[in-house]
Design a protein around this motif. Sequence first.
Motif, PDB file in Angstrom:
ATOM      1  N   UNK A  83       2.587  19.860  22.649  1.00 41.91           N
ATOM      2  CA  UNK A  83       3.648  20.297  21.282  1.00 41.91           C
ATOM      3  C   UNK A  83       3.143  18.975  21.103  1.00 41.91           C
ATOM      4  N   UNK A  84       2.839  17.894  21.147  1.00 40.29           N
ATOM      5  CA  UNK A  84       2.235  17.154  20.547  1.00 40.29           C
ATOM      6  C   UNK A  84       1.676  16.702  20.105  1.00 40.29           C
ATOM      7  N   UNK A  85      -0.088  17.087  20.573  1.00 39.86           N
ATOM      8  CA  UNK A  85      -0.936  17.097  20.105  1.00 39.86           C
ATOM      9  C   UNK A  85      -1.288  17.789  19.214  1.00 39.86           C
ATOM     10  N   UNK A 106      16.275  30.202  31.018  1.00 38.86           N
ATOM     11  CA  UNK A 106      16.731  29.023  29.654  1.00 38.86           C
ATOM     12  C   UNK A 106      16.052  29.947  28.940  1.00 38.86           C
ATOM     13  N   UNK A 107      14.611  30.814  29.084  1.00 39.41           N
ATOM     14  CA  UNK A 107      14.121  31.401  28.411  1.00 39.41           C
ATOM     15  C   UNK A 107      15.250  32.276  27.338  1.00 39.41           C
ATOM     16  N   UNK A 117       4.457  33.559  20.365  1.00 32.71           N
ATOM     17  CA  UNK A 117       3.332  32.426  20.214  1.00 32.71           C
ATOM     18  C   UNK A 117       4.488  31.507  21.119  1.00 32.71           C
ATOM     19  N   UNK A 118       5.787  31.464  20.902  1.00 35.38           N
ATOM     20  CA  UNK A 118       6.595  29.961  21.061  1.00 35.38           C
ATOM     21  C   UNK A 118       7.198  29.784  22.908  1.00 35.38           C
ATOM     22  N   UNK A 119       7.043  31.557  23.301  1.00 33.63           N
ATOM     23  CA  UNK A 119       7.576  32.173  24.433  1.00 33.63           C
ATOM     24  C   UNK A 119       6.506  31.867  25.243  1.00 33.63           C
ATOM     25  N   UNK A 121       4.420  29.328  25.360  1.00 33.25           N
ATOM     26  CA  UNK A 121       3.693  28.444  25.764  1.00 33.25           C
ATOM     27  C   UNK A 121       5.156  27.617  26.003  1.00 33.25           C
ATOM     28  N   UNK A 122       6.106  28.669  26.351  1.00 35.32           N
ATOM     29  CA  UNK A 122       6.927  27.455  26.855  1.00 35.32           C
ATOM     30  C   UNK A 122       7.047  28.158  27.824  1.00 35.32           C
ATOM     31  N   UNK A 123       5.955  29.300  28.695  1.00 40.27           N
ATOM     32  CA  UNK A 123       5.952  29.650  29.704  1.00 40.27           C
ATOM     33  C   UNK A 123       4.664  29.345  30.003  1.00 40.27           C
ATOM     34  N   UNK A 124       3.897  29.119  29.676  1.00 41.92           N
ATOM     35  CA  UNK A 124       2.448  27.728  29.979  1.00 41.92           C
ATOM     36  C   UNK A 124       2.570  26.710  29.737  1.00 41.92           C
ATOM     37  N   UNK A 125       3.398  25.817  30.146  1.00 38.70           N
ATOM     38  CA  UNK A 125       3.658  24.865  30.080  1.00 38.70           C
ATOM     39  C   UNK A 125       3.188  23.889  28.603  1.00 38.70           C
TER      40      UNK A 125
END
Length: 547
Positions: A83-85, A106-107, A117-119, A121-125
């Motif tokens: 997220x930061x990068x 939570x998802x 895409x968002x999901x 990334x949530x699932x892959x840290x």
Amino acid sequence: MNILFIMYDQLRFDYLGCAGHPHLKTPNFDRVAAMGVRFTNAYVQSPICGASRMCFYTGRYASSHGAQWNGFPLRVGEMTLGDHLRKAGMDCWLIGKTHMKVDAEGMARLGLSPDTVIGARQAECGFDAWVRDDGLWAYGPDGFYDEKRSPYNEYLKDRGYPGDNPWADFANAGINDDDTMASGWIFENADKPANIREEDSETPWLTSRAIDFMDQATGPWCAHVSYIKPHWPYIVPAPYHDMYGPDHVMPPVRDPSEREDAHPVYDVHMRGKVGAAFQQESVRNKVIPAYMGLIAQCDDQLGRLLDHLESSGQMDNTMIVLTSDHGDYLGDHWLGEKNLFHDPSVKIPLIIYDPRNRADATRGTTCEALVESLDLAATFVDAAGAAVPDHIIEGRSLQPWLDGDTPNWRDYVISEYDYSASPQCPQLGVSPRDARLFMVFDGRYKLMHAEGGFRPMLFDLQKDPDEITDLAKSDSHNAVIARLYDHLAEWGRRMSQRVTRSDKDIEAMRGRSLRKGILPFLVDGSEVPEELTERYRGSAKARYTES
């Protein structure tokens, strides 16, 4: 600039040639150390795999992100390195292992699907996954369970290895003299070569995937190349299986006095299955040469990556980071694995090469500053050219040290261990909420605090670098203990959960309600600038009356 962020699972800080190991040869680790800075006092924020990695990936302490044991989900919405990068304009990719457990509940609550895409990334840290494989594809009483279809297993099948789980049958197994399987799960088989072509074993396979990624990538990118080795099972293919032998095994760092009046938490770990196994010299004499062989293979594969960076012209614009998620006791202190806070467990290798001219003055040097694994997230954001969001990321950028500066730095490091899910918790009669350990290390003294009414442990690493004598068994160092507890209390009072507002945001908010004309508690209006009350003074507007 790109970032090649390489993590080796369970690699001890002192099992490298450049760190002074007397037998193990690691020319490629040494090569990176000669180009960059080797940090000699780097510590993880938890010695257990999943919790430690979540600290690396979030830049936050384990008690801040909450994923404090393997299989504890990282909650949805926790900001991660990706997220930061990405916010700074840098892609962030995973190649290998994360040990992250998705917060599926939570998802579902938030309506996030893992095929978005968002999901994903949530699932892959927070990473975009080039390839993810956490390894350890085992057989149990219920058979072989492969929830995600291991990419490595699929590769082995494509290479002609038979069965549903060739990892277990070939990569993690040798062959006995009677042609039966010699599983890597059993220590006595550690001196046998794995029944697999070396180029098809896990470490070369992942190296090839990393090279595939770099060949097609357009920068700037951060690639987290995360190897499963030299983590157990301790078995390695030829020629690495007999590269080292019992003569290369260092004597264990331990003393019978450690077992006398031992701290209860320490004692119960020494009496555990892993500790009991590594207390046997026959086990160490087979396992440690295999562990060293796995490291030698890792080093050779690092050489492939370095050579590829050079031949492709990317060495001059790629930061390289070599580290580990924790160490391995290997029988030191009567322990195996990585459960407590002695240096073999909680201290890690950390080598950083910065290709920019600004780092020329520090090439080939060491840095003794107290470093936390959290600092890498801050360093990467800094390297990407963005300001570090220090209301979220709790680490500090290492860039000043790379540049040869001496910044105002921390006085101590912290590590945490939540052992509530371990068998030691009920053996000690401790509730899950109290099954927590904390380490405070100020560069000389190391304190271990255990919740649940236990006394602390204390070591003086200046006089006792092997951490043999627990000074907290007597009252002779009460002042030191009190000072370290003050550090722990200071750390415990840190601002860690106000992640939606930075200090800069808060400073900008001050007075905003006044500027909107919200003016409570005024006696006569003189308390504020006149322009704030201008619209509320002067001639009254005509009162509405009914005609």
